[in-house]
Design a protein around this motif. Structure first.
Motif, PDB file in Angstrom:
ATOM      1  N   TRP A 173       0.798  -1.260  -0.077  1.00  0.00           N
ATOM      2  CA  TRP A 173       0.067   0.090  -0.037  1.00  0.00           C
ATOM      3  C   TRP A 173       0.827   1.223   0.075  1.00  0.00           C
ATOM      4  CZ3 TRP A 173      -1.952  -4.613   1.450  1.00  0.00           C
ATOM      5  CH2 TRP A 173      -3.265  -4.712   1.314  1.00  0.00           C
ATOM      6  N   ARG A 174       2.120   1.023  -0.168  1.00  0.00           N
ATOM      7  CA  ARG A 174       2.841   2.315   0.071  1.00  0.00           C
ATOM      8  C   ARG A 174       2.811   3.138  -1.200  1.00  0.00           C
ATOM      9  NH1 ARG A 174       8.599  -0.574   1.664  1.00  0.00           N
ATOM     10  NH2 ARG A 174       9.377   0.852   0.106  1.00  0.00           N
ATOM     11  N   LYS A 196      -5.008 -10.384   5.909  1.00  0.00           N
ATOM     12  CA  LYS A 196      -3.989 -10.544   6.879  1.00  0.00           C
ATOM     13  C   LYS A 196      -3.195  -9.364   7.107  1.00  0.00           C
ATOM     14  CE  LYS A 196      -2.004 -14.095   8.339  1.00  0.00           C
ATOM     15  NZ  LYS A 196      -2.617 -15.125   9.064  1.00  0.00           N
ATOM     16  N   LYS A 197      -3.199  -8.269   6.289  1.00  0.00           N
ATOM     17  CA  LYS A 197      -2.813  -6.924   6.474  1.00  0.00           C
ATOM     18  C   LYS A 197      -3.471  -6.311   7.601  1.00  0.00           C
ATOM     19  CE  LYS A 197      -2.524  -2.218   5.172  1.00  0.00           C
ATOM     20  NZ  LYS A 197      -3.295  -1.261   5.111  1.00  0.00           N
ATOM     21  N   LEU A 198      -4.736  -6.611   7.650  1.00  0.00           N
ATOM     22  CA  LEU A 198      -5.541  -5.947   8.649  1.00  0.00           C
ATOM     23  C   LEU A 198      -5.746  -6.751  10.031  1.00  0.00           C
ATOM     24  CD1 LEU A 198      -8.553  -4.996   6.640  1.00  0.00           C
ATOM     25  CD2 LEU A 198      -6.863  -3.401   7.422  1.00  0.00           C
ATOM     26  N   ALA A 209     -18.106  -8.045   8.624  1.00  0.00           N
ATOM     27  CA  ALA A 209     -17.574  -7.699   9.915  1.00  0.00           C
ATOM     28  C   ALA A 209     -16.417  -6.782   9.966  1.00  0.00           C
ATOM     29  CB  ALA A 209     -17.470  -8.773  10.747  1.00  0.00           C
ATOM     30  N   ILE A 210     -15.805  -6.812   8.756  1.00  0.00           N
ATOM     31  CA  ILE A 210     -14.310  -6.011   8.673  1.00  0.00           C
ATOM     32  C   ILE A 210     -14.746  -4.704   7.924  1.00  0.00           C
ATOM     33  CG2 ILE A 210     -11.957  -6.378   7.909  1.00  0.00           C
ATOM     34  CD1 ILE A 210     -13.167  -8.566   9.715  1.00  0.00           C
ATOM     35  N   SER A 215     -12.439  -0.353   1.521  1.00  0.00           N
ATOM     36  CA  SER A 215     -11.488   0.656   1.268  1.00  0.00           C
ATOM     37  C   SER A 215     -10.112   0.346   1.216  1.00  0.00           C
ATOM     38  CB  SER A 215     -11.828   1.815   2.636  1.00  0.00           C
ATOM     39  OG  SER A 215     -11.369   1.222   3.712  1.00  0.00           O
ATOM     40  N   GLU A 216      -9.745  -0.645   2.007  1.00  0.00           N
ATOM     41  CA  GLU A 216      -8.287  -1.179   1.908  1.00  0.00           C
ATOM     42  C   GLU A 216      -8.207  -1.892   0.614  1.00  0.00           C
ATOM     43  OE1 GLU A 216      -5.833  -1.011   3.559  1.00  0.00           O
ATOM     44  OE2 GLU A 216      -6.480   0.071   5.364  1.00  0.00           O
ATOM     45  N   LEU A 217      -9.056  -2.582  -0.040  1.00  0.00           N
ATOM     46  CA  LEU A 217      -9.212  -3.168  -1.406  1.00  0.00           C
ATOM     47  C   LEU A 217      -9.027  -2.269  -2.642  1.00  0.00           C
ATOM     48  CD1 LEU A 217     -11.402  -6.261  -0.772  1.00  0.00           C
ATOM     49  CD2 LEU A 217      -8.953  -6.439  -1.307  1.00  0.00           C
ATOM     50  N   SER A 218      -9.798  -1.151  -2.153  1.00  0.00           N
ATOM     51  CA  SER A 218      -9.680  -0.100  -3.183  1.00  0.00           C
ATOM     52  C   SER A 218      -8.377   0.665  -3.244  1.00  0.00           C
ATOM     53  CB  SER A 218     -10.752   0.917  -3.119  1.00  0.00           C
ATOM     54  OG  SER A 218     -12.271   0.195  -3.106  1.00  0.00           O
TER      55      SER A 218
END
Length: 373
Positions: A173-174, A196-198, A209-210, A215-218
């Motif tokens: 994600w950098r 896993k990152k979360l 539930a996550i 938003s992380e996938l986007s």
């Protein structure tokens, strides 16, 4: 990707298989369909020498796991006369093969090397009649090789730009890696590494539930230049991407062929896969040579050969006794990862139909993301 080493292994296996069959006639020879490159020629030769023709194998190498699964289907659906007594299968297909009644249980608990398998690998193949993991279930397969999902990166690109190399999933994600990553075109893998990152599991059954998953996938999607499950390494080799996420059996060869390509296992853990032996439905012959062969694959010497001469490792090498393992293997953290990373890693276990549909829905939403990248 058929490289020179894999080609030579296929040639050697093809050359040795007829000699194994020649030790006996068709009435006392076990027929085995094996994934090409997953068993070294050295192992076949050692088996032949140990049993001196008493346990005969007719080995037929097949290039793809998908083809081996389709072969199992053909045996049942078309009553294929080209029978097999043992077949390589990927653990990911195990549930479906059980549900479709393509395979039958194996009686392995009396084999001398069964307990040499780490408990996680024994648990992987104990399933109920629907193919779901069950500690009290029957044994449906024999794991003999494994690998994982890892990260490869172009060291020159990072050094020239003055950036630290990746060490874990969160590095994908950098900001400096925007449009510089190639990913597998697989929802379980991409959603799983994001989970896993979360700090969650690859096998999370309630994605709703996550709260920040989508938003992380986007955000990750903005980083990706290329999705593929077969050609994801070419952009890395050509310099079109800086990072590639893929399977260890594809990536390990890059270390010697391309010295600027470095490979790491993510610190927070990753997805595991296993090649397993299964017994096709309807196969009633030659149980003794089949059991001898499975047990032979679990010998420490055989396990070392698998680790040295294939792009995978043997679960036997993880059982805690390291004395008989060659130094080259012990020093290779990609083949024998640190125990703490391995403990944080997971097999992709079966999901319910509802959960599978949810993964697919989230995946399609992510891939349809239309904002500028």
């Amino acid at each position: 990707m058929l490289n020179r080493r894999k080609f030579l292994l296929m040639v050697l296996i093809s050359a040795i298989a007829p000699s194994l069959q020649a030790c006996g006639n068709a009435d006392n020879t076990a027929k085995v369909r094996v994934l090409s490159g997953s068993i070294p020629s050295q192992v076949l030769g050692a088996f032949e020498r140990q049993f001196e023709g008493e346990q005969n194998l007719d080995l037929n190498p097949i290039s793809q796991l998908e083809d081996l699964y389709e072969f199992l289907e053909e045996l049942v659906e078309e009553e294929n006369s080209n029978r097999a007594d043992l077949v390589t299968l990927g653990d990911f297909w195990l549930k479906t093969a059980i549900e479709k009644d393509l395979i039958q249980p194996l009686d392995l608990e009396d084999l001398s090397n069964w307990n040499a398998l780490p408990s996680r690998w024994r648990d992987l193949v104990k399933r109920d009649q629907q193919g779901n993991p069950d500690s009290e279930g029957e044994i449906w397969a024999a794991p003999y090789r494994w690998g994982n999902t890892i990260i490869a990166y172009n060291e020159d690109k990072f050094r020239q730009a003055g950036y630290d190399p990746p060490t874990d999933w969160e590095d994908l994600w950098r900001e400096e890696l925007k449009e510089k990553i190639s990913l597998l075109d697989q929802p379980r893998e991409v959603i799983g590494l994001t989970l896993k990152k979360l700090g969650e599991s690859y096998n999370t059954d309630d994605l709703d539930a996550i709260s920040n998953l989508k938003s992380e996938l986007s955000a990750l999607h903005k980083q990706v230049k290329f999705y593929s499950s077969s050609n994801y390494l070419e952009p890395l080799i050509l310099g079109d991407t800086w990072v590639a996420v893929g399977w260890s059996n594809d990536i390990l060869d890059l270390r010697t062929r391309y010295p600027n390509i470095r490979v790491i296992t993510p610190n927070s853990g990753t997805a595991l896969w296993a090649d397993v032996w299964v017994r096709p439905k309807g196969s009633e012959r030659f149980l003794e040579p089949i059991l001898e062969w499975i047990n032979f694959c679990w010998k420490k010497e055989t396990a070392s050969q698998i680790g040295l001469f294939t792009n995978g490792s043997s679960p036997i090498l993880l059982n805690g006794n390291q004395e008989e393992i060659p130094d080259d293997l012990k020093a290779d953290e990609l083949r024998i990862p640190p125990s703490e990373i391995l403990e944080r890693s997971e097999f992709l276990l079966p999901l319910s139909e509802e959960t599978r549909e949810k993964y697919q829905e989230v995946w399609e939403e992510t891939r349809m993301y239309s904002d500028s990248k």
